[in-house]
Motif scaffolding. Structure first.
Motif, short mmCIF file in Angstrom:
data_model
loop_
_atom_site.label_atom_id
_atom_site.label_comp_id
_atom_site.label_asym_id
_atom_site.label_seq_id
_atom_site.Cartn_x
_atom_site.Cartn_y
_atom_site.Cartn_z
N GLN A 125 -6.45 2.13 5.00
CA GLN A 125 -6.09 2.33 3.60
C GLN A 125 -5.72 1.02 2.92
OE1 GLN A 125 -3.35 5.53 3.08
NE2 GLN A 125 -2.91 5.06 0.96
N SER A 126 -5.24 0.05 3.68
CA SER A 126 -4.84 -1.23 3.09
C SER A 126 -6.00 -2.21 2.95
CB SER A 126 -3.75 -1.87 3.95
OG SER A 126 -4.25 -2.20 5.24
N THR A 140 0.85 -1.19 0.00
CA THR A 140 0.00 0.00 0.00
C THR A 140 0.88 1.23 0.00
OG1 THR A 140 -1.72 -1.16 1.25
CG2 THR A 140 -1.83 1.24 1.21
#
Length: 338
Positions: free
Chosen positions: A61-62, A37
Motif C-alpha cells: 500500500q505504501s 500511509t
C-alpha cells in the motif's frame, strides 16, 4: 545517542495526558507531516490474516503506482523468501485485498495487472450517484403593459438553471473506474446461499465396544493438544464419526494424529474443526483379499499341430487330415475322376 533517546522518551511519557495504564502498550502519537500511509484497522487487526500478510499489505500500500509487486520482485526487496511471500499474497487475494487480472493492451499485448485495494469491503456497498435537485418551477411572470427593457445581468439570469440539467444528464454517463470492478467477485455478498455441510460419517453398526473406544479417543485428545477440550455433548455427537473410522480398521494413533496435527492458531471452535476433519478425511474401507489378488489373464485357445496324411508336413488344424497344398492337389484329380 542512546541516552538522548531515552531522555526524549521519558519526557514524552511525562507529557501524556491522564494516568498511564499499569500494563500493556502505551502509545506516543506524533502526527506525520510527510511520507506516511493511512492503514485501516480492518487490515492491521484482521483476524484471518497472518502477520506476514498484514505487513506485506502495508508495504504494498505504501509503494507508488506502477511498482512491480510480483513474488520475485518482492523477494529481492524484502528479507522473506519466495514461499512465504507467495503464501501471504494468496491470503490477501483470498480476502479481497489483492486481485490479479489479465488485460488486453491497445497494441495487442496481454499483460497481468496486480490491483491492490486498501478497503475491499467498501466496494460491496451500493454506489449512489449524487444528483442535484431540480430547480423549483416558478410561474411565468405577468407581463406589464409597459415592460422595461431587462438589464444585461437579468437577461443572462434565465440561462443559469441549464447548468444543473447538463451536469445531471452527464453524471450517469461518466465511466466507472475499471480497476475496481473485479473486486466485487472476490468477496461473496452476505446473502449468498451457502453450501450445506456434509453429514458426519456413521458406522454400519454402533456397538458398545466401538462407542467406548471412540469416546476414549475423543476424551484423550486434550492430553496431546491442550486446545482440544471438548464438552460431553460434543463427545457424544462426534463419537459415531470416530466409530466409523475404527470400523474401517483405522488405528487409534492414526486418528489421534489426524485430529491433532497442524492445528490453527488460535483455535476458536475445536468441535467444528474435529467435525470437518472427521468428515473430509474419512479413509475408505480396507480392500479384501479377493480385491488384492492378481487379475487372471484370459486363456487363449491355441490350434494344435497336425501331421498331413499325404506329405507328412506339420500344419495347424483342429482335426487330423491333409494340409492345404494336398487338399488343393487332390481337388482337380477328384474332379477329373468324377
Amino acid at each position: 545517542m542512546d541516552t538522548s533517546q531515552n531522555t526524549a522518551l521519558t519526557r514524552a511519557l511525562t507529557e501524556l495526558p491522564g494516568p498511564l495504564p499499569v500494563r500493556g502498550v502505551i502509545h506516543i502519537v506524533i502526527p506525520h507531516t510527510d511520507r506516511f500511509t493511512v492503514v485501516g484497522n480492518h487490515l492491521a487487526q484482521h483476524a484471518g490474516l497472518s502477520t506476514v500478510a498484514v505487513g506485506l499489505a502495508v508495504r504494498i500500500q505504501s509503494l507508488p503506482q506502477g511498482t512491480e509487486i510480483g513474488i520475485k520482485a518482492l523477494a529481492a526487496r524484502f528479507p522473506e523468501g519466495e514461499k512465504l511471500i507467495a503464501a501471504a499474497l494468496r491470503e490477501l487475494e483470498a480476502h479481497g485485498y489483492l486481485r490479479r487480472a489479465v488485460t488486453n493492451l491497445p497494441n495487442g499485448r496481454i499483460v497481468t495487472r496486480t490491483v491492490f485495494c486498501n478497503q475491499p469491503t467498501a466496494l460491496l456497498r451500493a454506489r449512489v450517484v449524487a444528483q442535484r435537485p431540480a430547480p423549483p418551477q416558478t410561474p411565468p411572470p405577468v407581463q406589464d403593459p409597459a415592460p422595461e427593457p431587462p438589464a444585461p445581468e437579468a437577461a443572462a439570469a434565465p440561462q443559469a438553471p441549464a447548468l444543473p440539467d447538463v451536469q445531471q444528464e452527464q453524471a450517469p454517463e461518466a465511466p466507472a473506474p475499471q480497476d475496481h470492478a473485479p473486486f466485487v467477485a472476490l468477496v461473496p455478498p452476505p446473502t449468498a446461499p451457502r453450501q450445506p455441510s456434509p453429514p458426519l460419517p456413521q458406522p454400519r453398526e454402533l456397538t458398545a465396544e466401538l462407542d467406548r473406544a471412540a469416546t476414549a479417543i475423543l476424551s484423550d485428545l486434550r492430553r496431546h493438544a491442550h486446545q482440544l477440550v471438548l464438552s460431553e455433548h460434543d463427545i457424544r455427537r462426534l463419537a459415531p464419526a470416530v466409530a466409523a473410522w475404527l470400523e474401517r480398521d483405522t488405528h487409534p494413533d492414526t486418528i489421534r494424529h489426524t485430529l491433532t496435527n497442524d492445528l490453527p492458531q488460535p483455535l476458536r471452535h475445536p468441535a467444528k474443526l474435529l467435525k470437518h476433519r472427521l468428515t473430509v478425511l474419512l479413509p475408505p474401507p480396507l480392500p479384501g483379499a479377493d480385491d488384492l489378488a492378481a487379475p487372471t489373464r484370459p486363456r487363449i485357445a491355441v490350434t494344435p499341430f497336425q501331421t498331413c496324411d499325404g506329405c507328412e508336413r506339420a500344419f495347424r488344424a483342429p482335426t487330423p487330415g491333409h494340409c492345404r497344398d494336398c487338399r488343393n492337389a487332390h481337388s482337380p484329380a477328384q474332379a477329373a475322376a468324377a
